[in-house]
Design an enzyme around this catalytic site. Structure first.
Site, PDB file in Angstrom:
ATOM      1  N   HIS A 177      -2.482   5.758   5.146  1.00 24.82           N
ATOM      2  CA  HIS A 177      -1.634   4.964   4.258  1.00 24.82           C
ATOM      3  C   HIS A 177      -2.351   3.694   3.776  1.00 24.82           C
ATOM      4  O   HIS A 177      -2.263   3.327   2.603  1.00 24.82           O
ATOM      5  CB  HIS A 177      -0.337   4.598   4.992  1.00 24.82           C
ATOM      6  CG  HIS A 177       0.653   3.873   4.149  1.00 24.82           C
ATOM      7  ND1 HIS A 177       1.367   4.487   3.147  1.00 24.82           N
ATOM      8  CD2 HIS A 177       1.051   2.575   4.149  1.00 24.82           C
ATOM      9  CE1 HIS A 177       2.160   3.607   2.569  1.00 24.82           C
ATOM     10  NE2 HIS A 177       1.983   2.439   3.157  1.00 24.82           N
ATOM     11  N   PHE A 183       5.819  -7.674   2.493  1.00 23.00           N
ATOM     12  CA  PHE A 183       5.370  -6.950   3.682  1.00 23.00           C
ATOM     13  C   PHE A 183       4.289  -7.777   4.369  1.00 23.00           C
ATOM     14  O   PHE A 183       3.413  -8.323   3.714  1.00 23.00           O
ATOM     15  CB  PHE A 183       4.836  -5.569   3.296  1.00 23.00           C
ATOM     16  CG  PHE A 183       4.688  -4.640   4.458  1.00 23.00           C
ATOM     17  CD1 PHE A 183       5.794  -4.033   5.017  1.00 23.00           C
ATOM     18  CD2 PHE A 183       3.444  -4.391   4.997  1.00 23.00           C
ATOM     19  CE1 PHE A 183       5.665  -3.173   6.097  1.00 23.00           C
ATOM     20  CE2 PHE A 183       3.297  -3.537   6.068  1.00 23.00           C
ATOM     21  CZ  PHE A 183       4.408  -2.929   6.628  1.00 23.00           C
ATOM     22  N   ARG A 227      -7.590 -15.241   8.747  1.00 19.26           N
ATOM     23  CA  ARG A 227      -7.876 -15.472   7.330  1.00 19.26           C
ATOM     24  C   ARG A 227      -6.760 -16.229   6.615  1.00 19.26           C
ATOM     25  O   ARG A 227      -6.932 -16.679   5.491  1.00 19.26           O
ATOM     26  CB  ARG A 227      -8.149 -14.132   6.646  1.00 19.26           C
ATOM     27  CG  ARG A 227      -9.504 -13.575   7.038  1.00 19.26           C
ATOM     28  CD  ARG A 227      -9.603 -12.078   6.876  1.00 19.26           C
ATOM     29  NE  ARG A 227     -10.919 -11.588   7.256  1.00 19.26           N
ATOM     30  CZ  ARG A 227     -11.355 -11.428   8.503  1.00 19.26           C
ATOM     31  NH1 ARG A 227     -10.572 -11.735   9.513  1.00 19.26           N
ATOM     32  NH2 ARG A 227     -12.565 -10.978   8.748  1.00 19.26           N
ATOM     33  N   ASP A 249      -2.774   3.724  11.925  1.00 16.87           N
ATOM     34  CA  ASP A 249      -3.321   4.981  12.431  1.00 16.87           C
ATOM     35  C   ASP A 249      -3.327   6.107  11.399  1.00 16.87           C
ATOM     36  O   ASP A 249      -3.802   7.201  11.682  1.00 16.87           O
ATOM     37  CB  ASP A 249      -2.513   5.442  13.653  1.00 16.87           C
ATOM     38  CG  ASP A 249      -2.649   4.475  14.813  1.00 16.87           C
ATOM     39  OD1 ASP A 249      -3.708   3.821  14.922  1.00 16.87           O
ATOM     40  OD2 ASP A 249      -1.693   4.375  15.607  1.00 16.87           O
ATOM     41  N   THR A 250      -2.801   5.839  10.209  1.00 14.30           N
ATOM     42  CA  THR A 250      -2.723   6.879   9.181  1.00 14.30           C
ATOM     43  C   THR A 250      -3.513   6.444   7.948  1.00 14.30           C
ATOM     44  O   THR A 250      -3.893   5.277   7.822  1.00 14.30           O
ATOM     45  CB  THR A 250      -1.259   7.129   8.771  1.00 14.30           C
ATOM     46  OG1 THR A 250      -0.765   5.969   8.090  1.00 14.30           O
ATOM     47  CG2 THR A 250      -0.387   7.428   9.985  1.00 14.30           C
ATOM     48  N   ALA A 289       2.255  -4.473  -1.102  1.00 13.81           N
ATOM     49  CA  ALA A 289       1.055  -4.565  -1.939  1.00 13.81           C
ATOM     50  C   ALA A 289       1.036  -3.510  -3.040  1.00 13.81           C
ATOM     51  O   ALA A 289       0.501  -3.746  -4.128  1.00 13.81           O
ATOM     52  CB  ALA A 289      -0.191  -4.442  -1.071  1.00 13.81           C
TER      53      ALA A 289
END
Length: 162
Positions: free
Chosen positions: A93, A23, A132, A90-91, A61
């Site tokens: 999660h 992901f 990063r 926005d959540t 992850a």
């Protein structure tokens, strides 16, 4: 008094496992590239036929701890690097995923006494993640350095029977 430190000169013979989250692979591929580059430059043979470095891909992850644990239990690896990128949305999660991933990975370290490098970026934006994992500052390189230092340090302590 005995002082123990990791030694990069003694790290080229380490067996290294890397677990990478698919992901946000735009980011994790860059982290992996920086990681592999650092290992090569420090004398670790990363060729597939040498079996010094193994890479396992997981969906996200959240799945990092399980595969990290399975790798650690083989006792083949001196150190394992986990790589991932969790970007806030926005959540809630984000909070759940990073909390469980970090706790799970820390648990593997404690349960197996194998150093596990936590290379999971947690950022608010994709831009922060790209910065990063970029050319100027690729944290994958730093995670590999941590792995070399911790792997050689733990091996030195095992030899001294600490």
């Amino acid at each position: 008094m005995t002082v123990f430190e990791g030694n990069f000169e003694n790290s080229k013979d380490l067996n290294i496992g890397i677990v990478v989250s698919r992901f946000n692979d735009l980011i994790t591929n860059k982290l992996l590239s920086g990681c592999i580059d650092c290992l090569k430059r420090h004398g670790v043979n990363v060729e597939t036929n040498e079996n010094k470095v193994d890479i396992a891909w997981v969906p996200g992850a959240y799945e990092l701890p399980l595969i990290t644990q399975l790798m650690a239990r083989t006792k083949k690896y001196d150190v394992i690097i986990t790589l991932g990128a969790v970007i806030r949305g926005d959540t809630p999660h984000f909070d759940v995923v990073i909390s469980e991933a970090s706790k799970g990975i820390a648990s593997v370290t404690r349960d197996t006494s194998i150093p596990i490098i936590f290379g999971v970026l947690t950022t608010d934006t994709m831009q922060q993640a790209l910065e990063r994992a970029g050319i100027k500052n690729n944290l994958g390189w730093g995670y590999a350095l941590q792995a070399l230092e911790m792997g050689s340090l733990v091996n030195a302590m095992k030899i001294s029977k600490v």
